[in-house]
Motif scaffolding. Structure first.
Motif, PDB file in Angstrom:
ATOM      1  N   ARG A  53     -18.891  11.634   8.755  1.00 24.75           N
ATOM      2  CA  ARG A  53     -20.278  11.969   8.412  1.00 24.75           C
ATOM      3  C   ARG A  53     -20.358  12.612   7.022  1.00 24.75           C
ATOM      4  NH1 ARG A  53     -21.757  14.035  12.995  1.00 24.75           N
ATOM      5  NH2 ARG A  53     -23.038  12.314  13.657  1.00 24.75           N
ATOM      6  N   LYS A  54     -19.469  13.552   6.729  1.00 29.22           N
ATOM      7  CA  LYS A  54     -19.485  14.239   5.424  1.00 29.22           C
ATOM      8  C   LYS A  54     -19.167  13.268   4.288  1.00 29.22           C
ATOM      9  CE  LYS A  54     -20.403  18.435   6.721  1.00 29.22           C
ATOM     10  NZ  LYS A  54     -21.682  19.045   6.430  1.00 29.22           N
ATOM     11  N   ILE A  55     -18.247  12.351   4.508  1.00 30.19           N
ATOM     12  CA  ILE A  55     -17.916  11.365   3.474  1.00 30.19           C
ATOM     13  C   ILE A  55     -19.132  10.497   3.189  1.00 30.19           C
ATOM     14  CG2 ILE A  55     -16.536   9.296   2.973  1.00 30.19           C
ATOM     15  CD1 ILE A  55     -14.250  10.665   4.590  1.00 30.19           C
ATOM     16  N   LYS A  56     -19.781  10.011   4.240  1.00 30.42           N
ATOM     17  CA  LYS A  56     -20.906   9.094   4.076  1.00 30.42           C
ATOM     18  C   LYS A  56     -22.159   9.794   3.545  1.00 30.42           C
ATOM     19  CE  LYS A  56     -18.677   5.439   5.010  1.00 30.42           C
ATOM     20  NZ  LYS A  56     -18.434   4.464   3.943  1.00 30.42           N
ATOM     21  N   CYS A  66       0.819  -1.212   0.000  1.00 28.05           N
ATOM     22  CA  CYS A  66       0.000   0.000   0.000  1.00 28.05           C
ATOM     23  C   CYS A  66       0.855   1.264   0.000  1.00 28.05           C
ATOM     24  CB  CYS A  66      -0.931   0.010   1.209  1.00 28.05           C
ATOM     25  SG  CYS A  66      -0.089   0.026   2.803  1.00 28.05           S
ATOM     26  N   THR A  67       0.206   2.346  -0.386  1.00 25.66           N
ATOM     27  CA  THR A  67       0.771   3.677  -0.270  1.00 25.66           C
ATOM     28  C   THR A  67      -0.175   4.504   0.597  1.00 25.66           C
ATOM     29  OG1 THR A  67      -0.343   4.443  -2.262  1.00 25.66           O
ATOM     30  CG2 THR A  67       1.900   3.588  -2.526  1.00 25.66           C
ATOM     31  N   ILE A  68       0.375   5.497   1.282  1.00 28.93           N
ATOM     32  CA  ILE A  68      -0.426   6.276   2.229  1.00 28.93           C
ATOM     33  C   ILE A  68      -0.183   7.758   1.992  1.00 28.93           C
ATOM     34  CG2 ILE A  68      -0.931   6.695   4.663  1.00 28.93           C
ATOM     35  CD1 ILE A  68       0.302   3.895   5.165  1.00 28.93           C
ATOM     36  N   GLU A  69      -1.288   8.497   1.928  1.00 30.20           N
ATOM     37  CA  GLU A  69      -1.238   9.953   1.877  1.00 30.20           C
ATOM     38  C   GLU A  69      -1.854  10.483   3.162  1.00 30.20           C
ATOM     39  OE1 GLU A  69      -2.565  11.977  -1.672  1.00 30.20           O
ATOM     40  OE2 GLU A  69      -2.207  10.173  -2.847  1.00 30.20           O
ATOM     41  N   GLN A  70      -1.557  11.725   3.476  1.00 33.68           N
ATOM     42  CA  GLN A  70      -2.070  12.312   4.711  1.00 33.68           C
ATOM     43  C   GLN A  70      -2.784  13.627   4.438  1.00 33.68           C
ATOM     44  OE1 GLN A  70       0.824  13.529   7.715  1.00 33.68           O
ATOM     45  NE2 GLN A  70      -0.574  12.890   9.318  1.00 33.68           N
ATOM     46  N   THR A  71      -3.911  13.822   5.120  1.00 33.18           N
ATOM     47  CA  THR A  71      -4.614  15.105   5.147  1.00 33.18           C
ATOM     48  C   THR A  71      -4.844  15.469   6.608  1.00 33.18           C
ATOM     49  OG1 THR A  71      -6.762  14.006   4.942  1.00 33.18           O
ATOM     50  CG2 THR A  71      -5.735  14.793   2.890  1.00 33.18           C
ATOM     51  N   HIS A  72      -5.324  16.693   6.830  1.00 27.81           N
ATOM     52  CA  HIS A  72      -5.386  17.172   8.206  1.00 27.81           C
ATOM     53  C   HIS A  72      -6.748  17.684   8.651  1.00 27.81           C
ATOM     54  CE1 HIS A  72      -1.073  16.675   8.456  1.00 27.81           C
ATOM     55  NE2 HIS A  72      -1.021  17.207   7.253  1.00 27.81           N
ATOM     56  N   GLY A  73      -7.669  17.908   7.721  1.00 31.33           N
ATOM     57  CA  GLY A  73      -8.976  18.447   8.077  1.00 31.33           C
ATOM     58  C   GLY A  73     -10.006  18.119   7.019  1.00 31.33           C
ATOM     59  N   LEU A  74     -11.184  18.672   7.176  1.00 35.03           N
ATOM     60  CA  LEU A  74     -12.298  18.367   6.277  1.00 35.03           C
ATOM     61  C   LEU A  74     -12.016  18.776   4.836  1.00 35.03           C
ATOM     62  CD1 LEU A  74     -15.182  17.377   5.790  1.00 35.03           C
ATOM     63  CD2 LEU A  74     -15.970  19.681   6.406  1.00 35.03           C
ATOM     64  N   GLU A  75     -11.580  20.005   4.624  1.00 38.55           N
ATOM     65  CA  GLU A  75     -11.433  20.518   3.264  1.00 38.55           C
ATOM     66  C   GLU A  75     -10.387  19.750   2.461  1.00 38.55           C
ATOM     67  OE1 GLU A  75     -11.204  22.557   6.042  1.00 38.55           O
ATOM     68  OE2 GLU A  75     -13.296  23.188   5.937  1.00 38.55           O
ATOM     69  N   ASP A 123     -21.957  12.104   1.165  1.00 41.39           N
ATOM     70  CA  ASP A 123     -21.628  12.482  -0.214  1.00 41.39           C
ATOM     71  C   ASP A 123     -21.885  11.296  -1.149  1.00 41.39           C
ATOM     72  OD1 ASP A 123     -19.963  12.832  -2.656  1.00 41.39           O
ATOM     73  OD2 ASP A 123     -19.303  14.657  -1.625  1.00 41.39           O
ATOM     74  N   SER A 124     -22.752  11.470  -2.122  1.00 36.35           N
ATOM     75  CA  SER A 124     -23.140  10.357  -2.999  1.00 36.35           C
ATOM     76  C   SER A 124     -21.965   9.788  -3.792  1.00 36.35           C
ATOM     77  CB  SER A 124     -24.250  10.792  -3.951  1.00 36.35           C
ATOM     78  OG  SER A 124     -23.802  11.845  -4.786  1.00 36.35           O
ATOM     79  N   GLU A 125     -20.960  10.592  -4.065  1.00 32.37           N
ATOM     80  CA  GLU A 125     -19.804  10.110  -4.825  1.00 32.37           C
ATOM     81  C   GLU A 125     -18.749   9.444  -3.944  1.00 32.37           C
ATOM     82  OE1 GLU A 125     -18.196  13.159  -7.321  1.00 32.37           O
ATOM     83  OE2 GLU A 125     -20.174  13.745  -8.042  1.00 32.37           O
ATOM     84  N   LEU A 126     -18.763   9.720  -2.660  1.00 32.95           N
ATOM     85  CA  LEU A 126     -17.715   9.214  -1.759  1.00 32.95           C
ATOM     86  C   LEU A 126     -18.205   8.160  -0.774  1.00 32.95           C
ATOM     87  CD1 LEU A 126     -16.070  12.646  -0.824  1.00 32.95           C
ATOM     88  CD2 LEU A 126     -15.418  11.076  -2.673  1.00 32.95           C
ATOM     89  N   LYS A 127     -19.509   8.022  -0.626  1.00 30.34           N
ATOM     90  CA  LYS A 127     -20.076   7.210   0.459  1.00 30.34           C
ATOM     91  C   LYS A 127     -19.666   5.749   0.457  1.00 30.34           C
ATOM     92  CE  LYS A 127     -24.391   6.137  -1.859  1.00 30.34           C
ATOM     93  NZ  LYS A 127     -25.822   6.248  -1.823  1.00 30.34           N
ATOM     94  N   ASP A 128     -19.285   5.209  -0.706  1.00 31.66           N
ATOM     95  CA  ASP A 128     -18.909   3.795  -0.766  1.00 31.66           C
ATOM     96  C   ASP A 128     -17.439   3.544  -0.431  1.00 31.66           C
ATOM     97  OD1 ASP A 128     -21.499   3.015  -1.415  1.00 31.66           O
ATOM     98  OD2 ASP A 128     -21.143   3.331  -3.553  1.00 31.66           O
ATOM     99  N   THR A 129     -16.678   4.597  -0.203  1.00 36.74           N
ATOM    100  CA  THR A 129     -15.272   4.446   0.182  1.00 36.74           C
ATOM    101  C   THR A 129     -15.202   3.895   1.606  1.00 36.74           C
ATOM    102  OG1 THR A 129     -14.705   6.381  -1.156  1.00 36.74           O
ATOM    103  CG2 THR A 129     -13.071   5.661   0.467  1.00 36.74           C
ATOM    104  N   PRO A 130     -14.493   2.791   1.814  1.00 37.14           N
ATOM    105  CA  PRO A 130     -14.360   2.267   3.178  1.00 37.14           C
ATOM    106  C   PRO A 130     -13.636   3.262   4.086  1.00 37.14           C
ATOM    107  CG  PRO A 130     -13.722   0.599   1.577  1.00 37.14           C
ATOM    108  CD  PRO A 130     -13.864   1.903   0.830  1.00 37.14           C
ATOM    109  N   VAL A 131     -14.198   3.450   5.275  1.00 38.13           N
ATOM    110  CA  VAL A 131     -13.642   4.373   6.265  1.00 38.13           C
ATOM    111  C   VAL A 131     -13.548   3.653   7.595  1.00 38.13           C
ATOM    112  CG1 VAL A 131     -13.991   6.559   7.484  1.00 38.13           C
ATOM    113  CG2 VAL A 131     -14.709   6.354   5.092  1.00 38.13           C
ATOM    114  N   MET A 132     -12.464   3.903   8.318  1.00 38.84           N
ATOM    115  CA  MET A 132     -12.301   3.408   9.685  1.00 38.84           C
ATOM    116  C   MET A 132     -11.906   4.567  10.582  1.00 38.84           C
ATOM    117  SD  MET A 132     -10.181  -0.145   9.411  1.00 38.84           S
ATOM    118  CE  MET A 132     -10.983  -1.657   8.900  1.00 38.84           C
ATOM    119  N   LEU A 133     -12.459   4.582  11.777  1.00 38.34           N
ATOM    120  CA  LEU A 133     -12.083   5.564  12.784  1.00 38.34           C
ATOM    121  C   LEU A 133     -10.935   4.991  13.609  1.00 38.34           C
ATOM    122  CD1 LEU A 133     -13.149   8.373  13.713  1.00 38.34           C
ATOM    123  CD2 LEU A 133     -14.366   7.142  15.528  1.00 38.34           C
TER     124      LEU A 133
END
Length: 123
Positions: free
Chosen positions: A69-72, A28-37, A74-84
């Protein structure tokens, strides 16, 4: 084929630990973000196989569940697997209720159970 992971809201040392565990365990490769935007921009700009969101964002200590919540929503992003990423079961439960996969805490890095949770997505 290498998997693409987005890590959201972890401090430098935690990001390094998570990245080390994931890249030593999976292709795998990993990228990092820091906030909602920047997270939403990254998700709209590339395909990710998994998004890992820290429960409390390092940048401003806001609640990572809001990004989930925002990812889920969004109709274009909601199917992306997310883990907290949290050590607290009640926060994992809240994330699952919003559509996330059951995640793991930083104290669980390297444990066989964590690898088992990630295997269906990254294996």
């Amino acid at each position: 084929m290498s998997k693409h992971i987005l890590d959201v809201g972890n401090c430098g040392p935690d990001f390094t630990s998570i990245k080390r565990f994931l890249t030593q365990t999976f292709d795998c490769t990993i990228e990092q973000t820091h906030g909602l935007e920047d997270t939403l921009a990254a998700l709209r700009g590339a395909k990710f196989d998994l998004v890992l969101i820290n429960r409390k964002l390092d940048r401003d200590y806001s609640d990572g569940i809001e990004i989930l919540r925002k990812i889920k929503e969004d109709s274009e992003l909601k199917d992306t697997p997310v883990m907290l990423i949290t050590n607290f079961p009640e926060h994992q439960d809240a994330a699952v209720e919003l559509g996330a996969e059951r995640g793991f805490g930083k104290l669980e890095l390297g444990k066989p159970e964590t690898r088992e949770k990630l295997e269906p997505i990254l294996g």
